[in-house]
Scaffold this motif. Structure first.
Motif, mmCIF file in Angstrom:
data_model
loop_
_atom_site.group_PDB
_atom_site.id
_atom_site.type_symbol
_atom_site.label_atom_id
_atom_site.label_comp_id
_atom_site.label_asym_id
_atom_site.label_seq_id
_atom_site.Cartn_x
_atom_site.Cartn_y
_atom_site.Cartn_z
ATOM 1 N N TYR A 12 0.867 -1.186 0.000
ATOM 2 C CA TYR A 12 0.000 0.000 0.000
ATOM 3 C C TYR A 12 0.897 1.228 0.000
ATOM 4 N N LYS A 349 -14.876 -2.045 -9.005
ATOM 5 C CA LYS A 349 -14.588 -3.390 -8.480
ATOM 6 C C LYS A 349 -14.023 -4.288 -9.583
ATOM 7 N N ALA A 352 -10.393 -3.417 -10.143
ATOM 8 C CA ALA A 352 -9.622 -3.948 -9.017
ATOM 9 C C ALA A 352 -9.370 -5.443 -9.173
ATOM 10 N N ILE A 356 -5.553 -6.834 -9.085
ATOM 11 C CA ILE A 356 -5.044 -7.445 -7.847
ATOM 12 C C ILE A 356 -4.654 -8.912 -8.050
ATOM 13 N N ILE A 364 -1.428 -1.001 -3.907
ATOM 14 C CA ILE A 364 -2.653 -0.206 -3.831
ATOM 15 C C ILE A 364 -2.270 1.197 -3.378
ATOM 16 N N GLU A 369 -8.736 2.122 -2.758
ATOM 17 C CA GLU A 369 -9.608 1.095 -2.191
ATOM 18 C C GLU A 369 -11.021 1.601 -1.887
ATOM 19 N N TYR A 463 -12.612 -4.730 -1.841
ATOM 20 C CA TYR A 463 -11.147 -4.818 -1.812
ATOM 21 C C TYR A 463 -10.684 -5.767 -0.712
#
Length: 557
Positions: A12, A349, A352, A356, A364, A369, A463
């Motif tokens: 992050y 979403k 993501a 991911i 991230i 998020e 997330y």
């Protein structure tokens, strides 16, 4: 591949100035990061990369360091930083800092000594070069516009700065410079730092002849990247740094690398390579215009999918890339990679999901998020970023109106990612009780952490589920070490791939189009592990994806 402690981690990025302010001065601080460690742990984060918090005049937001051993008072104290290391350790989390060693600040002690004595020892810590026929030594354009050469007052010399004039480049050909930098790196690692994100590192190698090249613009200059791409031998410098520093601590290193030569990937992130990983900027490069932001074209889905998949396949069997949707140097990803119709919660979403679960280390960026978006500014004066001001000027000079130039900045400015983190619907998004250093995005009342924590269907909650799936005991191995296999390439607007390891095979599929799409499956024994829409867990020989729908499907073998 030799297994490393960081392989299964999720990272992050924190832009501390905009993360969380605890003392009301409008600037985020170290105490604010400590305060949010449990939030990050709950999200599923292991590694925290903190953008520069060193002492700096902040001409380029801290990427101009005046003292590598001091914390900028705006952010707190070294005692507070030590407390942050300790608190992160308690939670089995790791702190990574920025390493900015291509250049320093013109306020650094070394450069001040160099200016005081242009023929002395410290002048050789930088590039003090004689001009040619009353002109600068070469015709390079800096990354921020204008010549890379700045006159040294009272002499016929110029000093080199690939970035702003307040960021003189350090001379890596001088053994004393390397010794000082390696000593500093080891000092931080001994303190307990887990590693570094390494800034602009490809630039440390220069062609000392500083040859001129044909201009690529009306200003008579050529982008300095031309010299960077032509020169050879940066790998020797990088390997020496690794052996003298990172290797001694099993440090995690993630490099910012542009302009790498095609055959150098194994040397950079392969077994025994210069770095643990490096960011995949292949998608970001697609956003560049020929002359600047003002003539950049919107992202083409097919081109974007192609470069992303190509990057994944190129690094397979070599090493891991660090996968990003956005960072502090880019606008918000959902405004860049998603068409207008897809910029709702389902589309966020979906984006993501596809990012991911790629092969590599997910990074991230703060606010990603919760689906933070670009922030519209009313005038160029509301922007802080030096690069944005330069691009605005370019747009105006190219004939765009003020409104058109501002629209260009809205789409591309780095400040889009630097607006304060939106913690709540309270004043200033809960970021500060004072006046924020930069404008808060007005949409904070609708998009914030507090409200999304209460909503099981929110982007934030999704997330959490996505990260938990990636790191799960059952599927963590395949998402970490599994092969990346592109899928359904003949389907327009479908972004799909398999992750496969021995008898585990998982399909990640997303529909970026406006129309419903049907995908034929290999067999009828399929189970949906995660979806951004309400679907049954078991499907047959077909899966129907609505617009902006993403599904993670266990397909076995």
């Amino acid at each position: 591949m030799k297994r490393q402690w960081w392989h299964k981690k999720v990272a992050y990025q924190i832009y501390p100035k905009s993360f969380n302010d605890t003392n009301g001065d409008g600037i985020g601080d170290i105490r604010g990061i400590i305060e949010k460690l449990d939030y990050l742990k709950n999200l599923g984060i292991d590694i925290i990369w903190i953008c520069p918090i060193y002492k700096s005049p902040f001409v380029d937001q801290g990427y101009d360091i005046s003292d590598y051993y001091s914390i900028a008072p705006e952010f707190g104290t070294m005692d507070e930083f030590d407390e942050l290391l300790e608190e992160a350790k308690k939670r089995n989390m790791y702190i990574v800092m920025d390493l900015v060693i291509n250049h320093c600040s013109d306020k650094h002690e070394w450069f001040q000594k160099a200016l005081a004595e242009p023929n002395g020892e410290y002048a050789d810590y930088f590039y003090f070069v004689k001009g040619k026929n009353g002109n600068p030594p070469s015709n390079y354009r800096s990354y921020f516009g204008g010549s890379v050469w700045e006159p040294v007052e009272g002499t016929d010399k110029y000093y080199l700065h690939l970035f702003a004039k307040e960021q003189p480049d350090l001379n890596w050909n001088n053994p004393k410079v390397k010794e000082e930098l390696f000593k500093m790196i080891n000092w931080w690692l001994e303190k307990g730092l887990a590693g570094f994100r390494i800034d602009a590192i490809i630039n440390i190698k220069k062609d000392l002849a500083f040859p001129c090249y044909p201009p690529d613009g009306d200003d008579g200059l050529v982008s300095v990247t031309k010299m960077v791409e032509e020169v050879k031998g940066v790998g020797e410098m990088l390997q020496e740094m690794k052996q003298q520093t990172f290797d001694r601590f099993e440090a995690f290193t993630v490099a910012e690398v542009f302009n790498m030569k095609d055959d150098e990937l194994p040397k950079f992130i392969g077994e025994g390579g210069h770095f643990s990983t490096m960011f995949d900027f292949s998608a970001h490069i697609l956003t560049n215009g020929k002359n600047g932001w003002y003539d950049a074209k919107p992202i083409d889905f097919a081109a974007w999918r192609n470069v992303m998949f190509q990057s994944q396949l190129q690094c397979q069997g070599i090493g891991f890339l660090a996968n990003i949707i956005e960072n502090h140097d880019e606008p918000r990803g959902i405004c860049t990679y998603l068409p207008k119709y897809a910029q709702g919660e389902a589309g966020i979403k979906m984006l993501a999901t596809t990012s991911i679960l790629l092969r590599g280390i997910p990074f991230i960026y703060q606010g990603q998020e919760i689906g933070m978006r670009n922030c519209r500014m009313e005038s160029i004066d509301e922007y802080d970023d030096i690069g944005t001001k330069d691009q605005y000027k370019k747009a105006i000079e190219a004939g765009l109106s003020n409104e058109e130039a501002l629209e260009v900045c809205y789409a591309h400015s780095r400040d889009n990612a630097r607006t304060p983190m939106q913690w709540s619907g309270k004043d200033n998004a809960g970021f500060t009780k004072g006046k924020p250093w930069i404008k808060v995005n007005p949409n904070y009342s609708d998009i914030n952490v507090e409200s999304q924590m209460k909503d099981e269907a929110s982007v934030l909650r999704y997330y959490q589920k996505l990260i938990a799936l990636r790191k799960s005991e059952q599927y963590g191995e395949v998402f970490t070490y599994g092969d990346f296999i592109p899928a359904y390439l003949d389907h327009e607007k479908i972004y799909a791939y398999y992750r496969q390891l021995s008898n585990f095979k998982i399909l990640v599929a997303a529909n970026f189009g406006e129309k419903e799409m049907t995908l034929e499956m290999e067999h009828d024994r399929n189970e949906i592990l995660l979806s951004n829409m309400d679907v049954s867990s078991h499907i047959g020989r077909k899966i129907v994806l609505k617009s902006c729908e993403a599904a993670v499907v266990y397909v076995g073998q």
